[in-house]
Scaffold this motif. Structure first.
Motif, PDB file in Angstrom:
ATOM      1  N   THR A   1       2.028  -4.148  -0.590  1.00 39.63           N
ATOM      2  CA  THR A   1       2.711  -5.351  -1.054  1.00 39.63           C
ATOM      3  C   THR A   1       1.674  -6.376  -1.485  1.00 39.63           C
ATOM      4  OG1 THR A   1       4.521  -4.952   0.492  1.00 39.63           O
ATOM      5  CG2 THR A   1       4.345  -7.154  -0.446  1.00 39.63           C
ATOM      6  N   LEU A   2       1.519  -6.538  -2.794  1.00 40.34           N
ATOM      7  CA  LEU A   2       0.619  -7.538  -3.356  1.00 40.34           C
ATOM      8  C   LEU A   2       1.396  -8.368  -4.361  1.00 40.34           C
ATOM      9  CD1 LEU A   2      -1.598  -5.401  -2.320  1.00 40.34           C
ATOM     10  CD2 LEU A   2      -3.031  -6.325  -4.138  1.00 40.34           C
ATOM     11  N   ASP A   3       1.440  -9.680  -4.161  1.00 41.89           N
ATOM     12  CA  ASP A   3       2.168 -10.515  -5.111  1.00 41.89           C
ATOM     13  C   ASP A   3       1.338 -10.696  -6.384  1.00 41.89           C
ATOM     14  OD1 ASP A   3       0.261 -12.561  -4.666  1.00 41.89           O
ATOM     15  OD2 ASP A   3       1.460 -13.455  -3.060  1.00 41.89           O
ATOM     16  N   ALA A   4       1.912 -11.402  -7.351  1.00 43.85           N
ATOM     17  CA  ALA A   4       1.269 -11.543  -8.665  1.00 43.85           C
ATOM     18  C   ALA A   4      -0.108 -12.196  -8.560  1.00 43.85           C
ATOM     19  CB  ALA A   4       2.168 -12.345  -9.597  1.00 43.85           C
TER      20      ALA A   4
ATOM     21  N   ALA B   1      -8.315  -2.498 -14.009  1.00 45.29           N
ATOM     22  CA  ALA B   1      -8.600  -1.900 -12.700  1.00 45.29           C
ATOM     23  C   ALA B   1      -7.360  -1.915 -11.817  1.00 45.29           C
ATOM     24  CB  ALA B   1      -9.751  -2.638 -12.022  1.00 45.29           C
ATOM     25  N   MET B   2      -6.616  -3.023 -11.848  1.00 44.14           N
ATOM     26  CA  MET B   2      -5.400  -3.127 -11.040  1.00 44.14           C
ATOM     27  C   MET B   2      -4.361  -2.115 -11.513  1.00 44.14           C
ATOM     28  SD  MET B   2      -4.353  -4.917  -8.430  1.00 44.14           S
ATOM     29  CE  MET B   2      -3.424  -3.580  -7.694  1.00 44.14           C
ATOM     30  N   ALA B   3      -4.253  -1.962 -12.839  1.00 46.14           N
ATOM     31  CA  ALA B   3      -3.278  -1.016 -13.398  1.00 46.14           C
ATOM     32  C   ALA B   3      -3.576   0.414 -12.974  1.00 46.14           C
ATOM     33  CB  ALA B   3      -3.271  -1.123 -14.921  1.00 46.14           C
ATOM     34  N   ALA B   4      -4.839   0.697 -12.690  1.00 40.35           N
ATOM     35  CA  ALA B   4      -5.232   2.062 -12.312  1.00 40.35           C
ATOM     36  C   ALA B   4      -4.638   2.489 -10.977  1.00 40.35           C
ATOM     37  CB  ALA B   4      -6.757   2.170 -12.265  1.00 40.35           C
ATOM     38  N   PHE B   5      -4.210   1.510 -10.158  1.00 39.66           N
ATOM     39  CA  PHE B   5      -3.648   1.845  -8.854  1.00 39.66           C
ATOM     40  C   PHE B   5      -2.180   1.428  -8.728  1.00 39.66           C
ATOM     41  CE2 PHE B   5      -7.976   2.762  -7.829  1.00 39.66           C
ATOM     42  CZ  PHE B   5      -7.853   3.799  -6.923  1.00 39.66           C
TER      43      PHE B   5
ATOM     44  N   GLY C   1       4.131   2.427 -12.329  1.00 42.17           N
ATOM     45  CA  GLY C   1       5.163   1.496 -12.734  1.00 42.17           C
ATOM     46  C   GLY C   1       4.834   0.132 -12.171  1.00 42.17           C
ATOM     47  N   ASP C   2       5.757  -0.453 -11.412  1.00 47.06           N
ATOM     48  CA  ASP C   2       5.513  -1.759 -10.795  1.00 47.06           C
ATOM     49  C   ASP C   2       5.080  -1.643  -9.335  1.00 47.06           C
ATOM     50  OD1 ASP C   2       6.207  -3.176 -13.095  1.00 47.06           O
ATOM     51  OD2 ASP C   2       8.342  -3.126 -12.593  1.00 47.06           O
ATOM     52  N   VAL C   3       4.937  -0.421  -8.851  1.00 49.77           N
ATOM     53  CA  VAL C   3       4.601  -0.211  -7.447  1.00 49.77           C
ATOM     54  C   VAL C   3       3.088  -0.097  -7.276  1.00 49.77           C
ATOM     55  CG1 VAL C   3       4.977   1.215  -5.399  1.00 49.77           C
ATOM     56  CG2 VAL C   3       6.797   0.978  -7.094  1.00 49.77           C
ATOM     57  N   VAL C   4       2.534  -0.901  -6.375  1.00 51.03           N
ATOM     58  CA  VAL C   4       1.088  -0.906  -6.094  1.00 51.03           C
ATOM     59  C   VAL C   4       0.793   0.065  -4.958  1.00 51.03           C
ATOM     60  CG1 VAL C   4      -0.880  -2.293  -5.351  1.00 51.03           C
ATOM     61  CG2 VAL C   4       0.866  -3.298  -6.843  1.00 51.03           C
TER      62      VAL C   4
END
Length: 406
Positions: free
Chosen positions: A100-103, A113-117, A120-123
């Motif tokens: 759970t990471l907010d915006a 780099a963030m998109a790599a993990f 969809g919208d789930v981190v």
């Protein structure tokens, strides 16, 4: 009766205390020779949260495979490190817990780099370090890097007249040619309406892909690249020519820095040059990230640990200890990165890069794509025909793979 009740209460309290103590333990798997980078952060985390953190080192690429066995057995880690190209299969197999990471927390990291993990919208992870291709040049042969690939092409022509090479690159492999294909309009997989990877949409034969490969082919047809770099042993040939000072520049990754330094090359590092369309060359982004095991007994504490050690002050220490490039926005303009030529070049190129698709179907892309590129640049087949055939083969292999998994 009172004695019996008192003993019972004491035993109960002791059991609860032991349970609480057991819950306040974390096992962390870190990469080989990298745990030194998080020692300070761990010490502070243990004090603040009254937690015992046990760290074990092992190669990061092997951790997810070990988790498959150790996790169900109850002896696995709470937190581990994986490369982003293992994320897709790990999620499908249920090995990782969502985070759970907010915006604002996600915005602390570079978008690529963030998109790599994310799926969809789930981190599923927090990026730890990035690596990507850069331009490495011999300052004795080329005092400063050139701006565009066209300039390197012209420079290479003059170098050939002196029986040397200008720029060397493995343009016969998708990992290296991707830098031109993506900015010129090609893609590997498209995305559906939800932003998820659509493995049925393969875009390696778009008009942009064909134009990019046709352009890269000119480096071979004009004899600017040696034929000996084609195929699996090409990187060895490139390294040899560069360390022997027979080539002025190469496209390679941070893993080459130490060998080039050991060879006594006075080298510099820069982001990849501009393409004929004015866009900078892209590259594949390799990202290591911290993830939480499905079998962790305290997932909340595990995520608190990850967030804690990735605060800028601790990431800065980690960079100093490990020299791994952190994709943390707050450090991009920090002198420790900005004034380090190698680190700043990798950091800047990482912002222009895109992560490899984190899906199992990606393994079906490499072989056909590389074969098509080698046929194209060697002149054995026209780029459009070669890429069309590659897309057909990739599509067939993916369909077969998906059918076997049903």
């Amino acid at each position: 009766m009172r004695i019996k009740t008192t003993v019972t209460l004491l035993l109960s309290a002791l059991a609860m205390s032991q349970m609480a103590h057991a819950a306040q333990q974390l096992t962390v798997w870190e990469d080989i020779k990298k745990s030194d980078g998080i020692k300070t952060a761990i010490a502070d985390f243990q004090k603040q949260y009254n937690v015992e953190v046990k760290v074990q080192e092992m190669p990061f690429a092997q951790q997810i495979e070990k988790l498959r066995l150790d996790g169900p057995a109850g002896i696995g880690p709470d937190v581990l490190v994986i490369p982003n190209d293992q994320l897709g299969s790990s999620v499908v197999q249920g090995l990782l817990s969502p985070l759970t990471l907010d915006a604002s927390q996600q915005a602390a990291y570079t978008p690529s780099a963030m998109a790599a993990f994310k799926q969809g919208d789930v981190v599923y992870g927090v990026p730890k370090a990035v690596e990507t291709l850069v331009l490495i040049y011999n300052k004795d042969l080329l005092p400063s890097p050139l701006k565009s690939l066209d300039e390197y092409r012209a420079f290479s022509k003059k170098a050939r007249e002196a029986q040397r090479y200008g720029l060397l690159a493995k343009f016969d492999q998708i990992y290296y040619s991707w830098g031109a294909i993506a900015p010129m309009g090609g893609y590997i997989f498209g995305k559906d309406s939800k932003g998820l990877i659509n493995t049925k949409d393969v875009g390696l034969n778009t008009a942009g892909s064909v134009a990019a490969v046709t352009y890269l082919k000119s480096f071979f047809t004009e004899d600017l690249l040696p034929r000996g770099i084609l195929g699996d042993n090409g990187l060895n040939a490139i390294d040899s020519l560069f360390t022997e000072k027979k080539a002025a520049a190469v496209i390679n990754g941070p893993w080459a820095f130490q060998p080039y330094q050991a060879a006594g090359i006075n080298y510099g590092v820069a982001p990849l040059p501009l393409l004929p369309n004015g866009k900078p060359m892209s590259s594949f982004l390799g990202v290591k990230g911290y993830v939480v095991s499905t079998w962790s007994k305290d997932k909340t504490l595990a995520q608190q640990f990850i967030n804690f050690i990735n605060q800028p002050q601790y990431v800065k220490v980690r960079f100093q200890k490990t020299q791994e490039i952190p994709p943390v926005v707050a450090l991009m303009n920090d002198p420790i990165i900005k004034d380090d030529e190698k680190a700043s070049a990798v950091a800047l190129q990482a912002e222009r890069a895109s992560a490899m698709p984190g899906v199992p179907e990606m393994q079906e892309v490499w072989g056909p794509a590389n074969a098509a590129l080698e046929l194209s640049v060697s002149g054995k087949e026209e780029p459009k025909a070669a890429l069309d055939n590659a897309v057909k083969q990739i599509t067939m292999q993916i369909e077969a793979m998906q059918a076997s998994n049903q």
